[in-house]
Design a protein around this motif. Structure first.
Motif, PDB file in Angstrom:
ATOM      1  N   GLU A   1     100.395  87.158 -25.664  1.00  0.00           N
ATOM      2  CA  GLU A   1     101.269  87.960 -26.521  1.00  0.00           C
ATOM      3  C   GLU A   1     101.535  87.259 -27.848  1.00  0.00           C
ATOM      4  N   ILE A   2     101.496  85.936 -27.850  1.00  0.00           N
ATOM      5  CA  ILE A   2     101.647  85.169 -29.086  1.00  0.00           C
ATOM      6  C   ILE A   2     100.341  85.182 -29.885  1.00  0.00           C
TER       7      ILE A   2
ATOM      8  N   ASP B   1     100.848  78.784 -33.971  1.00  0.00           N
ATOM      9  CA  ASP B   1     101.755  79.827 -33.482  1.00  0.00           C
ATOM     10  C   ASP B   1     102.253  79.486 -32.076  1.00  0.00           C
ATOM     11  N   LEU B   2     101.331  79.089 -31.204  1.00  0.00           N
ATOM     12  CA  LEU B   2     101.727  78.717 -29.841  1.00  0.00           C
ATOM     13  C   LEU B   2     102.678  77.527 -29.854  1.00  0.00           C
TER      14      LEU B   2
ATOM     15  N   VAL C   1     106.236  78.716 -31.240  1.00  0.00           N
ATOM     16  CA  VAL C   1     106.981  79.646 -30.386  1.00  0.00           C
ATOM     17  C   VAL C   1     107.353  79.001 -29.047  1.00  0.00           C
TER      18      VAL C   1
END
Length: 184
Positions: A103-104, A50-51, A54
């Motif tokens: 937040e991610i 995810d990091l 994004v």
């Protein structure tokens, strides 16, 4: 369970959630015995991916960023501090708010614990967790992971479990990452 749980927890009814790289493993105990096991195919590698996606950084940089600056609960992360990331492909450096990392990460941890909760409810063991929840594995080491777990699991007490009662190379393996190995 043998490495990180107490006899009292196993007797009362406890759930061990081991957040590994590729899977999150669940072991529910009642009356000292395992009554349910399951594996969920969402875990620590998903938070890293995810990091990477994004922020447009490599998986290696994403893992390092997660370990150094990540928190599982975004409200606990600094809103004023900035970090530098190196964009994949271009090699250019960019400044981002440190809080963005958390937040991610937070929604993925919420998803993991929601999937655990749903699995335990389907199996009929969610309401017999009188001894609380113990989390282990690499994913449990991120700051505030236990808070996210408790929030999603309706306020159940949650602690991070590290191996207990080991001798020899105790310092080398006394972290939640090694819980499964020590238990074996």
């Amino acid at each position: 369970g043998l490495a990180v749980l107490t006899d009292v927890e196993r007797d009362l009814g406890v759930v061990l959630i081991d957040i590994g790289g590729g899977t999150t493993d669940i072991a529910a105990f009642e009356n000292v015995s395992i009554c349910h096991t399951s594996a969920i195919p969402v875990a620590g590698n998903h938070t890293t991916r995810d990091l990477a996606r994004v922020l447009h950084i490599s998986m290696e940089d994403a893992e390092a960023t997660k370990r150094r600056f990540g928190r599982a609960l975004a409200d606990m992360a600094s809103a004023d501090d900035y970090i530098q990331i190196t964009l994949a492909g271009t090699g250019s450096v960019e400044r981002i708010p440190q809080r963005l990392v958390s937040e991610i990460l937070e929604p993925r941890f919420e998803e993991i614990f929601t999937l655990v909760k749903n699995d335990l409810k389907r199996a009929g063991h969610y309401h017999s967790i009188n001894g609380g929840v113990v989390i282990s594995g690499g994913g449990s080491q991120l700051a505030e992971t236990w808070r996210v777990a408790s929030n999603v699991l309706d306020g159940l007490p949650v602690r991070v479990g590290a191996p207990r009662g080991i001798v020899g190379l105790a310092d080398s393996v006394a972290t939640p990452v090694h819980a499964t190995g020590v238990g074996l």
